[in-house]
Design an enzyme around this catalytic site. Structure first.
Site, PDB file in Angstrom:
ATOM      1  N   LYS A 139      45.658  36.054  40.223  1.00 15.54           N
ATOM      2  CA  LYS A 139      45.620  37.329  39.565  1.00 15.54           C
ATOM      3  C   LYS A 139      47.209  37.976  39.295  1.00 15.54           C
ATOM      4  CE  LYS A 139      40.738  38.590  40.193  1.00 15.54           C
ATOM      5  NZ  LYS A 139      40.242  39.676  41.232  1.00 15.54           N
ATOM      6  N   HIS A 142      48.534  43.464  41.198  1.00 14.21           N
ATOM      7  CA  HIS A 142      48.060  44.812  40.693  1.00 14.21           C
ATOM      8  C   HIS A 142      48.450  45.505  42.212  1.00 14.21           C
ATOM      9  CE1 HIS A 142      45.351  48.154  39.718  1.00 14.21           C
ATOM     10  NE2 HIS A 142      44.983  47.814  38.774  1.00 14.21           N
ATOM     11  N   HIS A 145      47.667  46.747  45.123  1.00 16.82           N
ATOM     12  CA  HIS A 145      48.324  46.334  46.049  1.00 16.82           C
ATOM     13  C   HIS A 145      49.292  46.421  47.306  1.00 16.82           C
ATOM     14  CE1 HIS A 145      45.153  43.093  46.628  1.00 16.82           C
ATOM     15  NE2 HIS A 145      44.634  42.735  45.504  1.00 16.82           N
TER      16      HIS A 145
END
Length: 583
Positions: A139, A142, A145
Protein backbone atom coordinates in the site's frame (compact mmCIF):
# COMPACT_ATOMS: atom_id res chain seq x y z
CA UNK A 1 24.87 24.24 34.33
CA UNK A 2 21.68 23.65 36.30
CA UNK A 3 23.05 20.55 38.05
CA UNK A 4 25.94 22.61 39.51
CA UNK A 5 23.56 25.05 41.20
CA UNK A 6 21.05 22.36 42.17
CA UNK A 7 23.84 20.45 43.92
CA UNK A 8 25.05 23.57 45.83
CA UNK A 9 21.51 24.27 47.11
CA UNK A 10 21.02 20.57 47.99
CA UNK A 11 24.27 20.61 50.03
CA UNK A 12 23.03 23.67 51.92
CA UNK A 13 19.71 21.92 52.70
CA UNK A 14 21.47 18.68 53.66
CA UNK A 15 23.63 20.45 56.24
CA UNK A 16 20.66 22.34 57.69
CA UNK A 17 18.25 19.37 57.92
CA UNK A 18 20.86 16.64 58.57
CA UNK A 19 19.90 14.57 55.53
CA UNK A 20 21.74 13.31 52.47
CA UNK A 21 21.92 16.06 49.85
CA UNK A 22 20.65 13.58 47.21
CA UNK A 23 17.28 13.56 48.97
CA UNK A 24 16.73 17.22 48.03
CA UNK A 25 17.54 17.02 44.30
CA UNK A 26 14.02 15.84 43.25
CA UNK A 27 12.40 18.61 45.33
CA UNK A 28 14.37 21.39 43.59
CA UNK A 29 13.27 22.76 40.24
CA UNK A 30 14.14 25.70 38.01
CA UNK A 31 11.44 28.36 37.98
CA UNK A 32 9.63 28.98 34.64
CA UNK A 33 9.87 32.56 33.39
CA UNK A 34 6.88 34.84 33.66
CA UNK A 35 6.27 37.83 31.38
CA UNK A 36 7.34 41.24 32.75
CA UNK A 37 8.22 39.77 36.12
CA UNK A 38 11.61 38.86 37.53
CA UNK A 39 11.64 35.31 38.84
CA UNK A 40 13.94 33.42 41.19
CA UNK A 41 16.14 30.70 39.65
CA UNK A 42 15.15 27.66 41.72
CA UNK A 43 12.36 26.72 44.09
CA UNK A 44 12.15 24.04 46.76
CA UNK A 45 8.80 22.29 47.21
CA UNK A 46 8.08 21.86 50.94
CA UNK A 47 5.22 19.41 50.25
CA UNK A 48 7.78 17.19 48.48
CA UNK A 49 9.94 17.18 51.64
CA UNK A 50 6.87 16.29 53.71
CA UNK A 51 5.83 13.41 51.44
CA UNK A 52 9.39 12.00 51.51
CA UNK A 53 9.45 12.12 55.33
CA UNK A 54 12.21 14.74 55.64
CA UNK A 55 9.75 17.15 57.28
CA UNK A 56 6.76 16.09 59.41
CA UNK A 57 3.52 16.17 57.43
CA UNK A 58 1.44 17.05 60.50
CA UNK A 59 2.95 20.54 61.02
CA UNK A 60 1.73 23.75 59.39
CA UNK A 61 3.30 23.86 55.91
CA UNK A 62 3.68 27.63 55.71
CA UNK A 63 5.32 27.77 59.12
CA UNK A 64 7.73 25.04 58.01
CA UNK A 65 8.50 27.02 54.85
CA UNK A 66 9.30 30.22 56.72
CA UNK A 67 11.29 28.47 59.47
CA UNK A 68 13.48 26.60 56.98
CA UNK A 69 14.01 29.72 54.81
CA UNK A 70 15.22 31.64 57.89
CA UNK A 71 17.77 28.91 58.72
CA UNK A 72 19.34 28.93 55.24
CA UNK A 73 22.16 31.45 54.76
CA UNK A 74 23.12 33.34 51.63
CA UNK A 75 26.64 32.92 50.26
CA UNK A 76 28.75 33.67 47.18
CA UNK A 77 26.63 31.29 45.06
CA UNK A 78 23.09 31.87 46.39
CA UNK A 79 22.57 35.59 46.84
CA UNK A 80 18.93 35.59 47.94
CA UNK A 81 16.65 33.09 49.76
CA UNK A 82 12.97 33.84 50.39
CA UNK A 83 9.83 32.02 51.51
CA UNK A 84 6.89 31.81 49.13
CA UNK A 85 3.60 29.92 49.48
CA UNK A 86 4.77 26.41 50.37
CA UNK A 87 8.05 26.94 48.48
CA UNK A 88 11.46 28.43 49.18
CA UNK A 89 12.93 30.54 46.38
CA UNK A 90 16.64 30.75 45.56
CA UNK A 91 18.36 33.44 43.47
CA UNK A 92 21.82 32.64 42.11
CA UNK A 93 24.63 35.20 41.99
CA UNK A 94 24.12 36.75 38.56
CA UNK A 95 27.75 36.81 37.45
CA UNK A 96 28.22 33.16 38.48
CA UNK A 97 24.99 32.19 36.71
CA UNK A 98 26.31 33.66 33.44
CA UNK A 99 29.77 32.12 33.87
CA UNK A 100 28.63 28.56 34.70
CA UNK A 101 25.76 28.37 32.21
CA UNK A 102 27.91 29.46 29.26
CA UNK A 103 31.08 27.62 30.31
CA UNK A 104 30.36 24.38 28.34
CA UNK A 105 30.07 26.26 25.05
CA UNK A 106 33.66 27.47 25.29
CA UNK A 107 34.94 23.94 25.90
CA UNK A 108 33.28 22.42 22.81
CA UNK A 109 30.86 20.49 25.03
CA UNK A 110 27.83 21.94 23.24
CA UNK A 111 26.18 18.58 22.55
CA UNK A 112 26.49 17.48 26.20
CA UNK A 113 24.72 20.54 27.58
CA UNK A 114 22.01 19.42 30.00
CA UNK A 115 22.64 15.71 29.39
CA UNK A 116 25.06 15.11 32.27
CA UNK A 117 22.45 16.10 34.84
CA UNK A 118 22.01 14.10 38.06
CA UNK A 119 18.26 14.09 37.31
CA UNK A 120 18.84 11.28 34.81
CA UNK A 121 20.40 9.03 37.48
CA UNK A 122 16.88 7.98 38.49
CA UNK A 123 16.08 6.79 34.94
CA UNK A 124 16.82 3.16 34.09
CA UNK A 125 19.37 2.85 31.33
CA UNK A 126 19.87 -0.11 29.05
CA UNK A 127 18.53 -1.38 25.75
CA UNK A 128 15.33 0.20 24.48
CA UNK A 129 13.51 -1.35 21.52
CA UNK A 130 11.10 1.07 19.82
CA UNK A 131 8.61 -0.31 17.31
CA UNK A 132 7.15 2.46 15.16
CA UNK A 133 5.83 3.45 11.75
CA UNK A 134 4.79 -0.14 10.86
CA UNK A 135 2.77 0.44 7.67
CA UNK A 136 1.11 -2.36 5.72
CA UNK A 137 3.04 -3.52 2.68
CA UNK A 138 1.63 -3.34 -0.84
CA UNK A 139 0.00 0.00 0.00
CA UNK A 140 1.19 3.55 -0.59
CA UNK A 141 2.44 5.21 2.58
CA UNK A 142 -0.68 6.89 3.92
CA UNK A 143 -0.42 10.16 5.87
CA UNK A 144 -2.04 8.32 8.78
CA UNK A 145 1.30 6.58 9.39
CA UNK A 146 3.10 9.92 9.73
CA UNK A 147 2.31 10.24 13.45
CA UNK A 148 3.65 6.79 14.39
CA UNK A 149 6.79 7.48 12.34
CA UNK A 150 7.70 10.87 13.81
CA UNK A 151 6.61 10.05 17.39
CA UNK A 152 8.61 6.82 17.38
CA UNK A 153 11.60 8.65 15.92
CA UNK A 154 11.38 11.29 18.69
CA UNK A 155 11.25 8.60 21.41
CA UNK A 156 14.22 6.75 19.89
CA UNK A 157 16.22 10.02 19.60
CA UNK A 158 15.40 11.03 23.19
CA UNK A 159 16.31 7.63 24.64
CA UNK A 160 19.56 7.59 22.68
CA UNK A 161 20.53 11.11 23.76
CA UNK A 162 20.05 10.05 27.41
CA UNK A 163 22.51 7.17 27.04
CA UNK A 164 20.31 4.20 26.16
CA UNK A 165 21.23 1.68 23.50
CA UNK A 166 18.30 2.01 21.08
CA UNK A 167 16.98 -0.50 18.55
CA UNK A 168 14.72 1.18 15.97
CA UNK A 169 12.32 -1.39 14.53
CA UNK A 170 9.82 -1.10 11.69
CA UNK A 171 7.34 -3.96 12.13
CA UNK A 172 5.63 -4.20 8.76
CA UNK A 173 2.08 -5.42 8.32
CA UNK A 174 3.11 -8.08 5.80
CA UNK A 175 0.90 -11.04 6.67
CA UNK A 176 -2.74 -11.95 7.20
CA UNK A 177 -5.93 -12.32 5.20
CA UNK A 178 -5.41 -8.93 3.49
CA UNK A 179 -2.62 -10.60 1.49
CA UNK A 180 -4.95 -13.42 0.61
CA UNK A 181 -7.25 -10.79 -0.92
CA UNK A 182 -4.36 -8.98 -2.64
CA UNK A 183 -2.85 -12.21 -3.97
CA UNK A 184 -6.19 -13.38 -5.34
CA UNK A 185 -6.96 -9.88 -6.66
CA UNK A 186 -3.62 -9.59 -8.42
CA UNK A 187 -4.40 -12.82 -10.23
CA UNK A 188 -7.53 -11.15 -11.65
CA UNK A 189 -6.59 -7.47 -11.99
CA UNK A 190 -2.77 -7.36 -11.77
CA UNK A 191 -0.20 -6.71 -14.47
CA UNK A 192 3.52 -7.38 -14.01
CA UNK A 193 4.43 -4.65 -16.53
CA UNK A 194 2.50 -2.00 -14.57
CA UNK A 195 4.00 -3.36 -11.35
CA UNK A 196 7.50 -2.63 -12.69
CA UNK A 197 6.59 0.86 -13.94
CA UNK A 198 4.80 2.24 -10.85
CA UNK A 199 4.74 -0.49 -8.17
CA UNK A 200 2.74 0.94 -5.30
CA UNK A 201 0.33 2.87 -7.51
CA UNK A 202 -0.53 -0.34 -9.36
CA UNK A 203 -0.98 -2.29 -6.10
CA UNK A 204 -3.18 0.55 -4.83
CA UNK A 205 -5.35 0.17 -7.95
CA UNK A 206 -5.52 -3.63 -7.48
CA UNK A 207 -6.55 -3.14 -3.82
CA UNK A 208 -9.25 -0.73 -4.98
CA UNK A 209 -10.60 -3.28 -7.47
CA UNK A 210 -10.60 -5.95 -4.76
CA UNK A 211 -12.37 -3.64 -2.29
CA UNK A 212 -15.11 -2.88 -4.84
CA UNK A 213 -15.54 -6.56 -5.72
CA UNK A 214 -15.69 -7.74 -2.09
CA UNK A 215 -18.33 -5.13 -1.26
CA UNK A 216 -20.47 -5.91 -4.30
CA UNK A 217 -23.59 -7.92 -3.68
CA UNK A 218 -22.77 -10.27 -6.53
CA UNK A 219 -21.91 -13.93 -6.89
CA UNK A 220 -18.29 -13.04 -7.80
CA UNK A 221 -17.97 -11.72 -4.26
CA UNK A 222 -17.89 -15.19 -2.67
CA UNK A 223 -15.61 -16.52 -5.40
CA UNK A 224 -13.04 -13.83 -4.66
CA UNK A 225 -13.30 -14.35 -0.88
CA UNK A 226 -12.73 -18.07 -1.33
CA UNK A 227 -9.78 -17.38 -3.65
CA UNK A 228 -8.36 -15.07 -0.96
CA UNK A 229 -8.70 -17.76 1.71
CA UNK A 230 -7.00 -20.25 -0.62
CA UNK A 231 -4.13 -17.85 -1.41
CA UNK A 232 -3.51 -17.09 2.28
CA UNK A 233 -3.55 -20.80 3.12
CA UNK A 234 -0.97 -21.33 0.36
CA UNK A 235 1.16 -18.60 1.95
CA UNK A 236 0.92 -20.20 5.39
CA UNK A 237 1.90 -23.54 3.83
CA UNK A 238 4.90 -21.90 2.05
CA UNK A 239 3.78 -22.77 -1.48
CA UNK A 240 6.41 -21.28 -3.81
CA UNK A 241 4.22 -19.37 -6.28
CA UNK A 242 2.25 -17.57 -3.56
CA UNK A 243 5.40 -16.86 -1.52
CA UNK A 244 7.23 -15.53 -4.61
CA UNK A 245 4.44 -13.04 -5.39
CA UNK A 246 4.20 -11.97 -1.75
CA UNK A 247 8.01 -11.52 -1.61
CA UNK A 248 7.82 -9.28 -4.67
CA UNK A 249 5.12 -7.13 -3.04
CA UNK A 250 7.22 -6.82 0.14
CA UNK A 251 10.50 -5.85 -1.53
CA UNK A 252 9.06 -3.14 -3.77
CA UNK A 253 7.12 -1.67 -0.83
CA UNK A 254 10.18 -1.44 1.44
CA UNK A 255 12.18 0.20 -1.37
CA UNK A 256 9.47 2.85 -1.82
CA UNK A 257 9.11 3.45 1.92
CA UNK A 258 12.84 3.94 2.40
CA UNK A 259 12.71 6.87 -0.01
CA UNK A 260 10.05 8.56 2.17
CA UNK A 261 11.90 7.75 5.41
CA UNK A 262 15.02 9.40 3.98
CA UNK A 263 13.02 12.57 3.29
CA UNK A 264 11.76 12.55 6.90
CA UNK A 265 15.29 11.98 8.27
CA UNK A 266 14.13 8.67 9.79
CA UNK A 267 16.07 5.41 9.76
CA UNK A 268 15.54 1.91 11.12
CA UNK A 269 17.99 -0.66 12.42
CA UNK A 270 15.63 -3.52 11.63
CA UNK A 271 12.82 -4.10 9.15
CA UNK A 272 10.78 -6.89 10.69
CA UNK A 273 7.21 -8.00 10.04
CA UNK A 274 4.41 -10.34 10.98
CA UNK A 275 5.65 -12.84 8.39
CA UNK A 276 8.84 -13.40 10.42
CA UNK A 277 6.77 -14.93 13.21
CA UNK A 278 4.20 -17.08 11.37
CA UNK A 279 5.82 -20.38 12.44
CA UNK A 280 6.56 -19.12 15.96
CA UNK A 281 2.89 -18.12 16.26
CA UNK A 282 1.94 -21.80 16.05
CA UNK A 283 4.46 -22.52 18.84
CA UNK A 284 2.74 -19.83 20.94
CA UNK A 285 -0.58 -21.60 20.37
CA UNK A 286 0.99 -24.85 21.62
CA UNK A 287 2.42 -23.08 24.70
CA UNK A 288 -0.99 -21.59 25.47
CA UNK A 289 -2.49 -25.07 25.12
CA UNK A 290 0.10 -26.73 27.36
CA UNK A 291 -0.51 -24.09 30.07
CA UNK A 292 -4.26 -24.63 29.88
CA UNK A 293 -4.81 -21.07 28.70
CA UNK A 294 -6.26 -21.92 25.28
CA UNK A 295 -10.01 -22.50 25.15
CA UNK A 296 -12.33 -23.25 22.22
CA UNK A 297 -15.26 -20.92 21.67
CA UNK A 298 -18.71 -21.92 20.43
CA UNK A 299 -17.63 -20.74 16.95
CA UNK A 300 -14.65 -23.08 17.03
CA UNK A 301 -12.06 -20.31 17.40
CA UNK A 302 -9.14 -20.52 19.84
CA UNK A 303 -9.46 -17.98 22.66
CA UNK A 304 -7.69 -16.98 25.88
CA UNK A 305 -9.95 -16.15 28.82
CA UNK A 306 -8.89 -12.76 30.25
CA UNK A 307 -11.79 -12.35 32.69
CA UNK A 308 -10.79 -12.04 36.34
CA UNK A 309 -13.40 -14.63 37.41
CA UNK A 310 -12.68 -17.16 34.64
CA UNK A 311 -16.25 -16.98 33.32
CA UNK A 312 -15.23 -16.25 29.68
CA UNK A 313 -16.86 -12.79 29.90
CA UNK A 314 -13.69 -11.29 28.40
CA UNK A 315 -11.80 -13.33 25.84
CA UNK A 316 -9.11 -12.69 23.25
CA UNK A 317 -9.21 -14.69 20.01
CA UNK A 318 -5.78 -16.05 19.03
CA UNK A 319 -6.76 -18.67 16.41
CA UNK A 320 -9.31 -18.79 13.59
CA UNK A 321 -11.61 -21.81 13.29
CA UNK A 322 -9.56 -23.00 10.28
CA UNK A 323 -6.38 -23.02 12.39
CA UNK A 324 -4.72 -19.91 10.90
CA UNK A 325 -3.18 -17.33 13.23
CA UNK A 326 -4.21 -13.75 13.89
CA UNK A 327 -2.41 -10.44 14.35
CA UNK A 328 -2.22 -10.82 18.14
CA UNK A 329 -0.87 -14.38 17.90
CA UNK A 330 1.98 -13.12 15.75
CA UNK A 331 2.50 -10.16 18.13
CA UNK A 332 2.87 -12.61 21.04
CA UNK A 333 5.44 -14.60 19.04
CA UNK A 334 7.27 -11.40 18.04
CA UNK A 335 7.52 -10.15 21.64
CA UNK A 336 8.89 -13.50 22.89
CA UNK A 337 11.37 -13.65 20.01
CA UNK A 338 12.59 -10.09 20.65
CA UNK A 339 13.32 -10.60 24.33
CA UNK A 340 15.42 -13.65 23.45
CA UNK A 341 17.17 -11.99 20.51
CA UNK A 342 17.74 -8.44 21.77
CA UNK A 343 17.57 -8.78 25.60
CA UNK A 344 15.75 -5.44 25.80
CA UNK A 345 15.26 -3.60 29.09
CA UNK A 346 12.14 -1.93 27.75
CA UNK A 347 10.06 -2.24 24.60
CA UNK A 348 7.88 0.63 23.37
CA UNK A 349 5.09 0.25 20.80
CA UNK A 350 3.94 3.43 19.04
CA UNK A 351 0.48 3.11 17.45
CA UNK A 352 -2.80 5.00 17.39
CA UNK A 353 -5.06 4.89 20.44
CA UNK A 354 -7.58 2.55 18.78
CA UNK A 355 -5.08 -0.27 19.45
CA UNK A 356 -4.93 0.35 23.22
CA UNK A 357 -7.08 -2.71 23.98
CA UNK A 358 -4.95 -4.89 21.69
CA UNK A 359 -1.80 -4.04 23.65
CA UNK A 360 -3.56 -4.40 26.99
CA UNK A 361 -4.55 -7.95 25.97
CA UNK A 362 -1.09 -8.65 24.56
CA UNK A 363 0.65 -7.74 27.83
CA UNK A 364 -1.98 -9.64 29.88
CA UNK A 365 -1.47 -12.85 27.87
CA UNK A 366 2.33 -12.58 28.06
CA UNK A 367 2.12 -12.25 31.87
CA UNK A 368 -0.31 -15.21 32.04
CA UNK A 369 2.26 -17.23 30.05
CA UNK A 370 4.83 -16.51 32.76
CA UNK A 371 6.77 -13.76 30.97
CA UNK A 372 7.36 -11.26 33.78
CA UNK A 373 9.31 -8.99 31.38
CA UNK A 374 5.93 -8.00 29.87
CA UNK A 375 5.84 -5.37 32.65
CA UNK A 376 8.70 -3.65 30.80
CA UNK A 377 6.58 -3.29 27.65
CA UNK A 378 4.73 -0.07 27.02
CA UNK A 379 2.22 1.22 24.49
CA UNK A 380 2.41 4.89 23.51
CA UNK A 381 -0.97 5.76 21.94
CA UNK A 382 -1.72 8.80 19.82
CA UNK A 383 -4.83 10.49 18.44
CA UNK A 384 -6.02 11.13 14.91
CA UNK A 385 -5.25 14.00 12.54
CA UNK A 386 -8.36 15.68 11.18
CA UNK A 387 -8.61 17.65 7.95
CA UNK A 388 -5.29 16.62 6.38
CA UNK A 389 -5.91 17.27 2.69
CA UNK A 390 -3.73 18.19 -0.24
CA UNK A 391 -4.89 20.43 -3.06
CA UNK A 392 -5.31 17.38 -5.29
CA UNK A 393 -8.01 15.64 -3.24
CA UNK A 394 -9.16 13.42 -0.40
CA UNK A 395 -6.88 10.35 -0.58
CA UNK A 396 -3.82 11.61 1.30
CA UNK A 397 -0.56 9.83 0.61
CA UNK A 398 2.37 10.98 2.72
CA UNK A 399 4.55 11.72 -0.29
CA UNK A 400 1.90 14.16 -1.55
CA UNK A 401 1.79 15.86 1.87
CA UNK A 402 5.60 16.20 1.97
CA UNK A 403 5.62 17.59 -1.59
CA UNK A 404 2.95 20.13 -0.74
CA UNK A 405 4.67 21.20 2.50
CA UNK A 406 7.90 21.76 0.52
CA UNK A 407 6.18 23.62 -2.34
CA UNK A 408 4.13 25.89 -0.05
CA UNK A 409 7.26 26.65 2.00
CA UNK A 410 9.27 27.41 -1.14
CA UNK A 411 6.52 29.81 -2.25
CA UNK A 412 6.53 31.54 1.18
CA UNK A 413 10.34 31.83 1.13
CA UNK A 414 10.27 33.37 -2.37
CA UNK A 415 7.70 35.93 -1.18
CA UNK A 416 9.63 36.89 1.98
CA UNK A 417 11.94 39.90 1.77
CA UNK A 418 14.34 38.46 4.39
CA UNK A 419 15.09 35.20 2.54
CA UNK A 420 18.86 34.71 2.05
CA UNK A 421 20.66 33.38 -1.01
CA UNK A 422 21.10 29.64 -0.59
CA UNK A 423 22.69 26.80 -2.53
CA UNK A 424 19.58 24.61 -2.68
CA UNK A 425 16.33 26.47 -1.86
CA UNK A 426 14.23 23.38 -2.60
CA UNK A 427 16.17 21.30 -0.06
CA UNK A 428 15.84 24.05 2.56
CA UNK A 429 12.10 24.34 1.86
CA UNK A 430 11.82 20.56 2.26
CA UNK A 431 13.53 20.59 5.67
CA UNK A 432 11.56 23.59 6.92
CA UNK A 433 8.27 22.14 5.63
CA UNK A 434 8.93 18.85 7.46
CA UNK A 435 9.85 20.82 10.62
CA UNK A 436 6.48 22.56 10.37
CA UNK A 437 4.67 19.21 10.07
CA UNK A 438 6.50 17.78 13.09
CA UNK A 439 6.09 20.80 15.38
CA UNK A 440 2.37 21.17 14.60
CA UNK A 441 1.96 17.49 15.52
CA UNK A 442 4.01 17.72 18.74
CA UNK A 443 2.62 20.87 20.36
CA UNK A 444 -0.21 19.13 22.23
CA UNK A 445 -0.69 15.85 24.13
CA UNK A 446 -0.11 12.87 21.82
CA UNK A 447 -3.40 11.21 22.73
CA UNK A 448 -5.42 14.20 21.56
CA UNK A 449 -6.80 14.40 18.04
CA UNK A 450 -5.84 17.62 16.28
CA UNK A 451 -6.97 19.54 13.21
CA UNK A 452 -4.39 19.94 10.48
CA UNK A 453 -4.02 23.55 9.25
CA UNK A 454 -1.65 24.34 6.37
CA UNK A 455 -1.67 28.13 6.85
CA UNK A 456 -1.14 28.14 10.60
CA UNK A 457 1.51 25.40 10.35
CA UNK A 458 3.68 27.36 7.88
CA UNK A 459 3.57 30.78 9.58
CA UNK A 460 7.01 32.26 10.22
CA UNK A 461 5.92 34.37 13.22
CA UNK A 462 3.72 31.98 15.23
CA UNK A 463 4.73 29.07 17.45
CA UNK A 464 5.67 26.86 14.51
CA UNK A 465 8.47 24.72 13.15
CA UNK A 466 9.16 27.54 10.68
CA UNK A 467 9.79 29.91 13.62
CA UNK A 468 12.27 27.41 15.13
CA UNK A 469 14.12 27.13 11.83
CA UNK A 470 14.06 30.89 11.21
CA UNK A 471 15.53 31.56 14.68
CA UNK A 472 18.26 28.94 14.20
CA UNK A 473 19.17 30.27 10.73
CA UNK A 474 19.27 33.83 12.08
CA UNK A 475 21.66 32.82 14.88
CA UNK A 476 23.88 30.93 12.41
CA UNK A 477 23.99 34.04 10.22
CA UNK A 478 24.98 36.20 13.21
CA UNK A 479 27.77 33.77 14.16
CA UNK A 480 29.02 33.56 10.53
CA UNK A 481 29.14 37.36 10.17
CA UNK A 482 31.22 37.64 13.36
CA UNK A 483 33.61 34.80 12.69
CA UNK A 484 36.85 35.43 14.58
CA UNK A 485 35.22 37.75 17.14
CA UNK A 486 34.18 35.06 19.62
CA UNK A 487 36.96 34.17 22.08
CA UNK A 488 37.62 31.28 24.44
CA UNK A 489 37.28 33.64 27.41
CA UNK A 490 34.61 36.28 27.96
CA UNK A 491 33.62 38.66 30.75
CA UNK A 492 30.40 37.41 32.49
CA UNK A 493 29.79 40.86 34.00
CA UNK A 494 28.95 42.12 30.48
CA UNK A 495 25.86 39.87 30.28
CA UNK A 496 23.92 41.04 33.33
CA UNK A 497 21.02 42.70 31.44
CA UNK A 498 17.67 41.08 32.23
CA UNK A 499 17.34 40.01 28.57
CA UNK A 500 20.50 37.87 28.90
CA UNK A 501 19.50 36.55 32.31
CA UNK A 502 16.08 35.50 30.95
CA UNK A 503 17.72 33.21 28.37
CA UNK A 504 20.03 31.67 30.99
CA UNK A 505 17.19 31.17 33.48
CA UNK A 506 15.24 29.41 30.74
CA UNK A 507 18.24 27.17 29.91
CA UNK A 508 18.31 26.10 33.58
CA UNK A 509 15.13 24.12 32.81
CA UNK A 510 16.54 22.14 29.85
CA UNK A 511 17.53 19.01 31.81
CA UNK A 512 14.17 19.06 33.66
CA UNK A 513 12.29 19.26 30.34
CA UNK A 514 14.23 16.29 28.93
CA UNK A 515 13.66 14.37 32.18
CA UNK A 516 9.91 15.04 32.01
CA UNK A 517 9.82 13.94 28.34
CA UNK A 518 11.74 10.77 29.21
CA UNK A 519 9.14 9.87 31.84
CA UNK A 520 5.91 10.41 29.88
CA UNK A 521 7.38 10.22 26.33
CA UNK A 522 5.53 13.39 25.32
CA UNK A 523 7.40 15.74 22.92
CA UNK A 524 5.22 18.76 23.87
CA UNK A 525 7.51 19.66 26.81
CA UNK A 526 10.56 20.01 24.56
CA UNK A 527 8.63 21.75 21.75
CA UNK A 528 7.22 24.39 24.10
CA UNK A 529 10.63 24.87 25.75
CA UNK A 530 12.27 25.50 22.36
CA UNK A 531 9.52 27.85 21.19
CA UNK A 532 9.87 29.90 24.38
CA UNK A 533 13.66 29.95 23.87
CA UNK A 534 13.11 31.34 20.35
CA UNK A 535 10.95 34.17 21.70
CA UNK A 536 13.66 35.04 24.27
CA UNK A 537 16.33 34.93 21.55
CA UNK A 538 14.23 37.29 19.38
CA UNK A 539 14.11 39.81 22.27
CA UNK A 540 17.85 39.48 22.86
CA UNK A 541 18.55 39.93 19.14
CA UNK A 542 16.74 43.28 19.27
CA UNK A 543 18.15 44.50 22.60
CA UNK A 544 21.71 43.12 22.58
CA UNK A 545 23.32 44.05 19.24
CA UNK A 546 26.71 42.54 18.43
CA UNK A 547 27.46 44.87 15.53
CA UNK A 548 28.69 48.24 16.76
CA UNK A 549 29.50 46.97 20.28
CA UNK A 550 32.98 47.02 21.81
CA UNK A 551 35.03 43.85 21.29
CA UNK A 552 34.52 42.66 24.91
CA UNK A 553 30.75 43.17 24.75
CA UNK A 554 30.55 41.57 21.28
CA UNK A 555 32.48 38.51 22.54
CA UNK A 556 30.19 38.10 25.55
CA UNK A 557 27.01 38.47 23.51
CA UNK A 558 28.25 36.05 20.86
CA UNK A 559 28.90 33.47 23.59
CA UNK A 560 25.28 33.88 24.73
CA UNK A 561 23.91 33.58 21.19
CA UNK A 562 26.18 30.62 20.36
CA UNK A 563 25.06 28.78 23.49
CA UNK A 564 21.38 29.42 22.74
CA UNK A 565 21.90 28.32 19.11
CA UNK A 566 23.54 25.08 20.24
CA UNK A 567 20.75 24.16 22.68
CA UNK A 568 18.13 25.03 20.06
CA UNK A 569 19.83 22.81 17.46
CA UNK A 570 20.28 19.90 19.89
CA UNK A 571 16.65 20.08 20.98
CA UNK A 572 15.46 20.21 17.37
CA UNK A 573 17.49 17.09 16.50
CA UNK A 574 15.89 15.18 19.38
CA UNK A 575 12.48 16.14 17.96
CA UNK A 576 13.60 14.76 14.59
CA UNK A 577 13.98 18.19 12.99
CA UNK A 578 17.08 18.93 10.85
CA UNK A 579 18.24 22.50 11.64
CA UNK A 580 18.90 24.71 8.60
CA UNK A 581 21.64 27.37 8.60
CA UNK A 582 20.25 29.69 5.93
CA UNK A 583 16.67 30.80 5.29
Amino acid sequence: MACFFRRIIAEKLGRTLQHSEDAFIPALSAVPLFKKQQTPDFKLSISSLRSSGILPSSADIQQQTEDLASQLKQDSVVEDISAGSGVINFKINRKLLVQKMLEPFGKEEDEKFGLNSELFNTLKKGTTLVEYSSPNIAKKFHAGHLRSTIIGNFIANLKQSLGNSVIRMNYLGDWGMQFGLLGAGFGQFGCQEKLKQNPLQHLFEVNLHVYVQVNKEAEHNEDLKQAARNFFRQLEQHESEAVSLWQQFREITVDEYQHIYKRLGVHFDIYSGESFHQDQAQEVVQQLQSRGLLKTSEKGTGVVDLSSTGDMSSVCTVLRSDGTTLYITRDLAAAIDRTEKYCFDEMIYVTDKSQANHFHQLFQILLAMGHSWADRCRHVPFGLVRGMKTRSGEVVFLEDVLDEARDRMLHNMNQAKTTKEMDDPKDTAEKVGISALIVQDFKGPLQSDYTFDWDRMLQAQGDTGVFLQYTHARLCSLIRKNEGVEAALFDPSLLLEQTSINILQHLLRYDEVLHQSAQDLQPKHLVNFLLKLCHLIASAHRELPVKGSSQDVAQARLRLFSGACSVLANGMRILGVTPVEKM
